[in-house]
Write an enzyme that holds these catalytic residues in place. Sequence first.
Site, short mmCIF file in Angstrom:
data_model
loop_
_atom_site.label_atom_id
_atom_site.label_comp_id
_atom_site.label_asym_id
_atom_site.label_seq_id
_atom_site.Cartn_x
_atom_site.Cartn_y
_atom_site.Cartn_z
CG HIS A 100 -1.99 1.02 1.14
ND1 HIS A 100 -1.74 2.35 1.39
CD2 HIS A 100 -3.29 0.92 0.80
CE1 HIS A 100 -2.87 3.03 1.20
NE2 HIS A 100 -3.83 2.19 0.83
CD GLU A 174 -5.50 1.59 -3.01
OE1 GLU A 174 -6.67 1.48 -2.66
OE2 GLU A 174 -4.56 1.73 -2.21
P1 PGA Z 1 -9.81 5.67 0.30
O1 PGA Z 1 -8.59 4.66 0.58
O2 PGA Z 1 -10.95 4.84 -0.24
O3 PGA Z 1 -10.11 6.25 1.67
O4 PGA Z 1 -9.34 6.68 -0.66
C1 PGA Z 1 -8.31 3.59 -0.30
C2 PGA Z 1 -7.04 2.92 0.13
O5 PGA Z 1 -6.11 3.60 0.58
O6 PGA Z 1 -6.94 1.68 0.03
#
Ligand code: PGA
Length: 257
Positions: A100, A174
């Site tokens: 992440h 992401e």
């Molecule tokens: P968010 O986070 O939906 O709050 O933007 C997603 C993540 O970091 O996995």
Amino acid sequence: MKPEHSLIAANWKMQFSFTEAIEFTSEYHENFIDLSKKESTIIALCPSFPALYPLSRYFKGSEISLGAQDCSAYRSGAYTGQVCAASLAQIGCHYCIIGHSERRYYNHETSDEIAEKAQRLLEQEIQPIMCIGETKKEYEAKETFCVLEQQLEPVLTKISRFNESHEPIYIAYEPIWSIGTGIVPSVDYLIQVFEWLTSHTQKFLGKERIIGLLYGGSVSAETAADLHSIYPLSGLLVGGASLDFQKFNNIVNLYCR
Ligand code: PGA
């Protein structure tokens, strides 16, 4: 090849304390179980480490899956503070988020370490959810594909050599500039990214390997329906909105139609 089911993973990060995580799941226990009965849908709850075992007991026998938010790159040994993939498997985790951006940033994790983690998970038949994504600066400089390629290379190389395992692997795109900001890239842009990811991963792993592509970053009920229209996608990684059962429920129902 895409997985048969859509995966909606709830990344609770460190937003709930142990007690809060237990209270939240007690309050919505039946609702979560109902949601997990949705056809062709897997719901994976990813609390922080201490809540994993109680939740696995709590949801035992149900369709709710559990995921961890990280694991060690090592099998065992003198690694104070780390948790090995074998322990995660023993307490009933089927998924584990790795790489992440918050861990890459705050814990200085490298893509090589993340590749080791992926391998440790596959050895335990845990499906990795590997996060990749570019910063706003890299996006504006049109460096997205170059960044994604660098983040993916070590893990795809390792997995392509790791022939014993046929566990699906998930790649969660992401964009860092979307996480927690309320900004979601346009559908056209996401289609380009996910088509590129499909062909890039197939090049390394072949067409038969099951690869699930997820989107994460400010997913909400307002954007879930649009995300549903992106064909190469196999699901979502939901952060903030997964801390509110109604919001999470709406996202699952809009995305998994
Ligand atoms: P968010 O986070 O939906 O709050 O933007 C997603 C993540 O970091 O996995």
